[in-house]
Design an enzyme around this catalytic site. Structure first.
Site, PDB file in Angstrom:
ATOM      1  N   GLN A 105      -0.587  -4.267  -8.974  1.00 15.11           N
ATOM      2  CA  GLN A 105      -0.642  -5.321 -10.004  1.00 15.11           C
ATOM      3  C   GLN A 105      -1.046  -6.672  -9.412  1.00 15.11           C
ATOM      4  O   GLN A 105      -1.509  -7.559 -10.114  1.00 15.11           O
ATOM      5  CB  GLN A 105       0.723  -5.452 -10.697  1.00 15.11           C
ATOM      6  CG  GLN A 105       0.688  -6.432 -11.868  1.00 15.11           C
ATOM      7  CD  GLN A 105       2.060  -6.843 -12.344  1.00 15.11           C
ATOM      8  OE1 GLN A 105       2.926  -5.995 -12.510  1.00 15.11           O
ATOM      9  NE2 GLN A 105       2.272  -8.129 -12.571  1.00 15.11           N
ATOM     10  N   HIS A 159       0.839  -1.208   0.000  1.00 15.25           N
ATOM     11  CA  HIS A 159       0.000   0.000   0.000  1.00 15.25           C
ATOM     12  C   HIS A 159       0.875   1.259   0.000  1.00 15.25           C
ATOM     13  O   HIS A 159       0.554   2.258  -0.636  1.00 15.25           O
ATOM     14  CB  HIS A 159      -0.888   0.031   1.247  1.00 15.25           C
ATOM     15  CG  HIS A 159      -1.867  -1.094   1.331  1.00 15.25           C
ATOM     16  ND1 HIS A 159      -1.747  -2.116   2.245  1.00 15.25           N
ATOM     17  CD2 HIS A 159      -2.980  -1.373   0.607  1.00 15.25           C
ATOM     18  CE1 HIS A 159      -2.753  -2.957   2.099  1.00 15.25           C
ATOM     19  NE2 HIS A 159      -3.513  -2.544   1.108  1.00 15.25           N
TER      20      HIS A 159
END
Ligand code: PAF
Length: 280
Positions: A148, A37
């Site tokens: 991703q 994150h």
């Protein structure tokens, strides 16, 4: 860092940012933050002057019997992490704010949403797209950053943005991994030591397939078989799917080409882990 939980306060902050001519990036999360994150925050910082992070464990994307109730949450720790990383605004809405009683409109993806994660978790991507669309409308970011690791999610969000003409640019950030290759995930916290050790076979298998690709293997099923062998050798893992797929429709390919995605999901006890790589 400011923190808001209500929509009017968020909109007021956004109005001010617009009046000041400042570009805004959104990092949508479900909290229990990790270095993956924080890499999204760093990317957001490079792309905009102001960074908004949302933390919201979205009930709509969890099916019955999934881990919504036990999904890890630690807002104080999250606050400290993002304060150090210079997030400008933390948006932490409640379920009632995001879904007031009677809010039953959904954004449902097309066929690409029924495959892979969508097949294993019916309704999951309608939940994801609905909350992401709401966040886009609430925050009105110029750019939004996604990892991703959730490649099907990113693909479906990209299609939603295109199909619904949403005025937002997407940035896809490479997966952040532990030193031993395990993709970072809030759900890794569910793993016991032996499970965690076996979970490494997921990435090991994908990397072995990438080596096969680099040395000339082009057949999708053969690349999948390389991943399957590694996973089968790890006693705690059960493969859910292993697939060489095209990046647009997420359909299985016979022949891999640059851009083909190798995606896999495994079950480790009650935990489900996913990982992928893009063949270059
Ligand atoms: O990737 C996630 O954490 C979630 O699916 C997202 C994008 C924050 C939507 O709830």
């Amino acid at each position: 860092m400011e923190e808001v939980a209500e929509v009017p306060a968020l909109r007021a902050w956004r109005r001010e940012a617009r009046a000041a001519g400042r570009r805004v990036a959104l990092v949508p999360t479900m909290g229990f933050l990790h270095a993956g994150h924080l890499a999204l925050v760093d990317d957001a910082r490079r792309r905009a002057e102001l960074v908004v992070m949302s933390i919201f464990v979205n009930p709509l994307q969890f099916g019955p019997g999934e881990d919504f109730d036990r999904y890890p949450r630690d807002l104080n720790r999250d606050r400290a992490l993002v304060r150090d990383r210079r997030v400008d605004l933390l948006f932490v809405p409640t379920v009632a704010t995001m879904y007031p009683p009677g809010a039953d409109t959904r954004i449902v993806p097309g066929a690409a949403g029924d495959r892979w994660e969508g097949a294993a978790r019916p309704g999951h991507f309608a939940g994801v797209l609905t909350v992401v669309a709401k966040l886009f409308h609430l925050v009105e970011p110029e750019v939004a950053c996604f990892g991703q690791k959730d490649i099907q999610q990113v693909t479906l969000v990209r299609r939603m943005v295109r199909d619904l003409d949403l005025p937002v640019e997407l940035s896809v950030v490479p997966t952040v991994r532990e030193e031993d290759g395990l993709a970072l995930s809030s759900r890794n916290s569910y793993l016991g030591p032996n499970e965690r050790q076996d979970a490494l076979a997921l990435n090991r298998g994908l990397r072995a397939a990438a080596v096969a690709w680099r040395t000339g293997e082009r057949a999708g099923p053969a690349l999948e078989a390389v991943v399957a062998r590694e996973i089968a050798a790890a006693p705690a893992l059960r493969a859910d799917y292993i697939a060489a797929i095209d990046p647009e429709h997420l359909q299985r390919v016979d022949e891999a080409v640059p851009g083909t995605i190798l995606a896999a999901a495994v079950r480790v006890g009650r935990t489900r882990l996913i990982d992928n790589l893009i063949l270059r």
